[in-house]
Design a protein around this motif. Structure first.
Motif, PDB file in Angstrom:
ATOM      1  N   TYR A 178       0.853  -1.189   0.000  1.00  0.00           N
ATOM      2  CA  TYR A 178       0.000   0.000   0.000  1.00  0.00           C
ATOM      3  C   TYR A 178       0.895   1.247   0.000  1.00  0.00           C
ATOM      4  CZ  TYR A 178      -3.159   3.505   2.040  1.00  0.00           C
ATOM      5  OH  TYR A 178      -3.884   4.648   2.288  1.00  0.00           O
ATOM      6  N   TYR A 179       0.532   2.239  -0.818  1.00  0.00           N
ATOM      7  CA  TYR A 179       1.429   3.398  -0.996  1.00  0.00           C
ATOM      8  C   TYR A 179       1.606   4.232   0.271  1.00  0.00           C
ATOM      9  CZ  TYR A 179      -2.773   6.351  -1.484  1.00  0.00           C
ATOM     10  OH  TYR A 179      -3.954   7.002  -1.274  1.00  0.00           O
ATOM     11  N   GLY A 180       0.711   4.055   1.257  1.00  0.00           N
ATOM     12  CA  GLY A 180       0.831   4.823   2.493  1.00  0.00           C
ATOM     13  C   GLY A 180       1.779   4.215   3.515  1.00  0.00           C
ATOM     14  N   GLU A 181       2.360   3.047   3.181  1.00  0.00           N
ATOM     15  CA  GLU A 181       3.291   2.390   4.109  1.00  0.00           C
ATOM     16  C   GLU A 181       4.686   2.980   3.960  1.00  0.00           C
ATOM     17  OE1 GLU A 181       1.061  -1.968   4.216  1.00  0.00           O
ATOM     18  OE2 GLU A 181       2.992  -1.774   3.196  1.00  0.00           O
ATOM     19  N   VAL A 182       5.243   3.432   5.078  1.00  0.00           N
ATOM     20  CA  VAL A 182       6.552   4.089   5.065  1.00  0.00           C
ATOM     21  C   VAL A 182       7.426   3.464   6.157  1.00  0.00           C
ATOM     22  CG1 VAL A 182       7.746   6.317   5.258  1.00  0.00           C
ATOM     23  CG2 VAL A 182       5.421   6.242   4.357  1.00  0.00           C
ATOM     24  N   SER A 183       8.708   3.340   5.859  1.00  0.00           N
ATOM     25  CA  SER A 183       9.660   2.915   6.887  1.00  0.00           C
ATOM     26  C   SER A 183      10.473   4.136   7.306  1.00  0.00           C
ATOM     27  CB  SER A 183      10.579   1.825   6.334  1.00  0.00           C
ATOM     28  OG  SER A 183      11.568   1.501   7.271  1.00  0.00           O
ATOM     29  N   PHE A 184      10.600   4.340   8.606  1.00  0.00           N
ATOM     30  CA  PHE A 184      11.285   5.522   9.140  1.00  0.00           C
ATOM     31  C   PHE A 184      12.473   5.143  10.010  1.00  0.00           C
ATOM     32  CE2 PHE A 184       7.258   7.917   8.505  1.00  0.00           C
ATOM     33  CZ  PHE A 184       7.770   9.115   8.010  1.00  0.00           C
ATOM     34  N   GLU A 185      13.432   6.044  10.059  1.00  0.00           N
ATOM     35  CA  GLU A 185      14.462   6.038  11.103  1.00  0.00           C
ATOM     36  C   GLU A 185      14.550   7.458  11.641  1.00  0.00           C
ATOM     37  OE1 GLU A 185      18.416   3.746  10.557  1.00  0.00           O
ATOM     38  OE2 GLU A 185      17.598   3.969   8.548  1.00  0.00           O
ATOM     39  N   MET A 186      14.844   7.576  12.925  1.00  0.00           N
ATOM     40  CA  MET A 186      15.040   8.897  13.522  1.00  0.00           C
ATOM     41  C   MET A 186      16.463   9.014  14.047  1.00  0.00           C
ATOM     42  SD  MET A 186      11.490   9.778  15.537  1.00  0.00           S
ATOM     43  CE  MET A 186      11.475   8.383  16.634  1.00  0.00           C
ATOM     44  N   GLU A 187      16.985  10.229  14.034  1.00  0.00           N
ATOM     45  CA  GLU A 187      18.342  10.458  14.546  1.00  0.00           C
ATOM     46  C   GLU A 187      18.351  11.720  15.388  1.00  0.00           C
ATOM     47  OE1 GLU A 187      22.924  11.184  12.941  1.00  0.00           O
ATOM     48  OE2 GLU A 187      21.315  10.813  11.512  1.00  0.00           O
ATOM     49  N   TYR A 188      19.026  11.641  16.542  1.00  0.00           N
ATOM     50  CA  TYR A 188      19.146  12.801  17.411  1.00  0.00           C
ATOM     51  C   TYR A 188      20.525  12.789  18.057  1.00  0.00           C
ATOM     52  CZ  TYR A 188      18.342  15.956  21.340  1.00  0.00           C
ATOM     53  OH  TYR A 188      18.441  16.989  22.248  1.00  0.00           O
ATOM     54  N   LYS A 189      21.262  13.870  17.869  1.00  0.00           N
ATOM     55  CA  LYS A 189      22.622  13.999  18.413  1.00  0.00           C
ATOM     56  C   LYS A 189      23.479  12.773  18.082  1.00  0.00           C
ATOM     57  CE  LYS A 189      21.670  17.384  21.979  1.00  0.00           C
ATOM     58  NZ  LYS A 189      21.600  17.736  23.406  1.00  0.00           N
ATOM     59  N   GLY A 190      23.376  12.333  16.835  1.00  0.00           N
ATOM     60  CA  GLY A 190      24.206  11.222  16.367  1.00  0.00           C
ATOM     61  C   GLY A 190      23.706   9.837  16.732  1.00  0.00           C
ATOM     62  N   VAL A 191      22.628   9.747  17.498  1.00  0.00           N
ATOM     63  CA  VAL A 191      22.064   8.438  17.880  1.00  0.00           C
ATOM     64  C   VAL A 191      20.884   8.134  16.962  1.00  0.00           C
ATOM     65  CG1 VAL A 191      21.000   7.083  19.722  1.00  0.00           C
ATOM     66  CG2 VAL A 191      22.747   8.798  20.282  1.00  0.00           C
ATOM     67  N   LYS A 192      20.928   6.953  16.334  1.00  0.00           N
ATOM     68  CA  LYS A 192      19.847   6.572  15.410  1.00  0.00           C
ATOM     69  C   LYS A 192      18.914   5.561  16.058  1.00  0.00           C
ATOM     70  CE  LYS A 192      21.034   7.375  10.621  1.00  0.00           C
ATOM     71  NZ  LYS A 192      21.164   6.810   9.280  1.00  0.00           N
ATOM     72  N   SER A 193      17.635   5.675  15.720  1.00  0.00           N
ATOM     73  CA  SER A 193      16.661   4.674  16.158  1.00  0.00           C
ATOM     74  C   SER A 193      16.744   3.472  15.222  1.00  0.00           C
ATOM     75  CB  SER A 193      15.245   5.253  16.096  1.00  0.00           C
ATOM     76  OG  SER A 193      14.818   5.373  14.739  1.00  0.00           O
ATOM     77  N   ALA A 194      16.189   2.361  15.659  1.00  0.00           N
ATOM     78  CA  ALA A 194      15.995   1.240  14.736  1.00  0.00           C
ATOM     79  C   ALA A 194      14.925   1.657  13.725  1.00  0.00           C
ATOM     80  CB  ALA A 194      15.549   0.009  15.512  1.00  0.00           C
ATOM     81  N   PRO A 195      14.951   1.096  12.503  1.00  0.00           N
ATOM     82  CA  PRO A 195      13.883   1.405  11.538  1.00  0.00           C
ATOM     83  C   PRO A 195      12.536   0.926  12.084  1.00  0.00           C
ATOM     84  CG  PRO A 195      15.696   0.194  10.500  1.00  0.00           C
ATOM     85  CD  PRO A 195      15.912   0.124  11.971  1.00  0.00           C
ATOM     86  N   PHE A 196      11.484   1.688  11.788  1.00  0.00           N
ATOM     87  CA  PHE A 196      10.148   1.257  12.204  1.00  0.00           C
ATOM     88  C   PHE A 196       9.140   1.557  11.089  1.00  0.00           C
ATOM     89  CE2 PHE A 196      10.849   5.564  13.736  1.00  0.00           C
ATOM     90  CZ  PHE A 196       9.659   6.239  13.453  1.00  0.00           C
ATOM     91  N   ASP A 197       8.087   0.746  11.045  1.00  0.00           N
ATOM     92  CA  ASP A 197       7.039   0.909  10.032  1.00  0.00           C
ATOM     93  C   ASP A 197       5.990   1.897  10.524  1.00  0.00           C
ATOM     94  OD1 ASP A 197       8.128  -0.976   8.251  1.00  0.00           O
ATOM     95  OD2 ASP A 197       7.233  -2.631   9.383  1.00  0.00           O
ATOM     96  N   TRP A 198       5.475   2.655   9.589  1.00  0.00           N
ATOM     97  CA  TRP A 198       4.454   3.668   9.882  1.00  0.00           C
ATOM     98  C   TRP A 198       3.518   3.696   8.691  1.00  0.00           C
ATOM     99  CZ3 TRP A 198       3.871   5.824  14.483  1.00  0.00           C
ATOM    100  CH2 TRP A 198       3.120   6.993  14.630  1.00  0.00           C
ATOM    101  N   VAL A 199       2.228   3.860   8.923  1.00  0.00           N
ATOM    102  CA  VAL A 199       1.302   3.871   7.790  1.00  0.00           C
ATOM    103  C   VAL A 199       0.427   5.125   7.830  1.00  0.00           C
ATOM    104  CG1 VAL A 199      -0.429   2.427   8.994  1.00  0.00           C
ATOM    105  CG2 VAL A 199      -0.376   2.490   6.474  1.00  0.00           C
ATOM    106  N   TYR A 200       0.331   5.768   6.679  1.00  0.00           N
ATOM    107  CA  TYR A 200      -0.610   6.871   6.469  1.00  0.00           C
ATOM    108  C   TYR A 200      -1.803   6.287   5.717  1.00  0.00           C
ATOM    109  CZ  TYR A 200       3.380   9.867   7.582  1.00  0.00           C
ATOM    110  OH  TYR A 200       4.445  10.462   8.208  1.00  0.00           O
TER     111      TYR A 200
END
Length: 236
Positions: A178-200
């Motif tokens: 589905y086109y609304g499915e997105v995979s994200f990563e977040m980064e803050y002060k050089g620390v990255k999150s694990a990738p996570f799925d998000w859907v619009y």
């Protein structure tokens, strides 16, 4: 897993704000989440969020509460409200900001009480992760509702992010997802999150999912940029 969101929110709360959260997505877009925005008051909130807060009733669960701004507004209005978040940093800040009922948990692992209003703001339905998780996600929300309860959620139809051809159609990758499915990563002060799925979820898709999972789904208002506020109630 690094609590990137919680780290950033704790820094802001303790007066150590120096940078925003960077986000990287499968849509090839790099973006930022401005941390001060997460601490906004009612007047700074988008119309969709203001409308949702005005529609809140009874006992409220704010799902994915973040820094607690929505829950705080409702608590100050006299509502019995619980802020739920799976980030330890967010939970700490919610407590520091004066919220009296705060729970550290994921929504799918939470089943303690029933509520008159479930709030899923800032595209909270995205917590479902993928479209095929939407049905079990909605069924779980139903289990948390009082008989006359409501779910107030906002989301966006991200079709506008795809290229348009001359006759107005959109070029959407035909990879079966589905086109609304997105995979994200977040980064803050050089620390990255694990990738996570998000859907619009576009409104028609949400409506169909609600219909097959025992919900009525009402479009409350549309925003200026393909976004909308929906009100879900259990079918009688």
């Amino acid at each position: 897993m690094a609590d990137v969101f919680g780290m950033a929110i704790k820094d802001y709360q303790s007066g150590h704000y120096t940078e925003d959260i960077k986000t990287y997505s499968s849509l090839d877009e790099e973006d930022v989440i401005p941390i001060p925005y997460l601490f906004r008051g009612f007047k700074e909130m988008p119309v969709i969020e203001q409308k949702a807060l005005k529609l809140a009733k009874g006992k409220v669960l704010d799902i994915g509460a973040g820094a607690g701004s929505h829950a705080l507004y409702l608590q100050n209005k006299g509502f019995e409200v619980t802020a739920l978040d799976n980030s330890e940093g967010c939970v700490d800040v919610c407590k520091e900001r004066g919220l009296t009922s705060v729970v550290l948990n994921t929504i799918l692992d939470y089943s303690e009480e029933r509520y008159d209003t479930l709030l899923l703001l800032m595209n909270g339905i995205g917590l479902a992760g993928k479209l095929n998780n939407l049905s079990p996600f909605l069924q779980h929300l139903a289990s948390l509702l009082q008989p006359n309860g409501q779910v107030l959620l906002d989301s966006s139809d991200i079709i506008y992010m795809f290229e348009q051809d001359e006759d107005g159609g959109y070029w959407i990758p035909n990879d079966g997802s589905y086109y609304g499915e997105v995979s994200f990563e977040m980064e803050y002060k050089g620390v990255k999150s694990a990738p996570f799925d998000w859907v619009y979820v576009d409104f028609n898709t949400l409506q169909n999912a609600c219909d097959s999972n025992g919900f009525n789904c009402e479009l409350v208002i549309s925003g200026e940029h393909y976004d909308y506020l929906a009100k879900l109630t259990l079918k009688k």
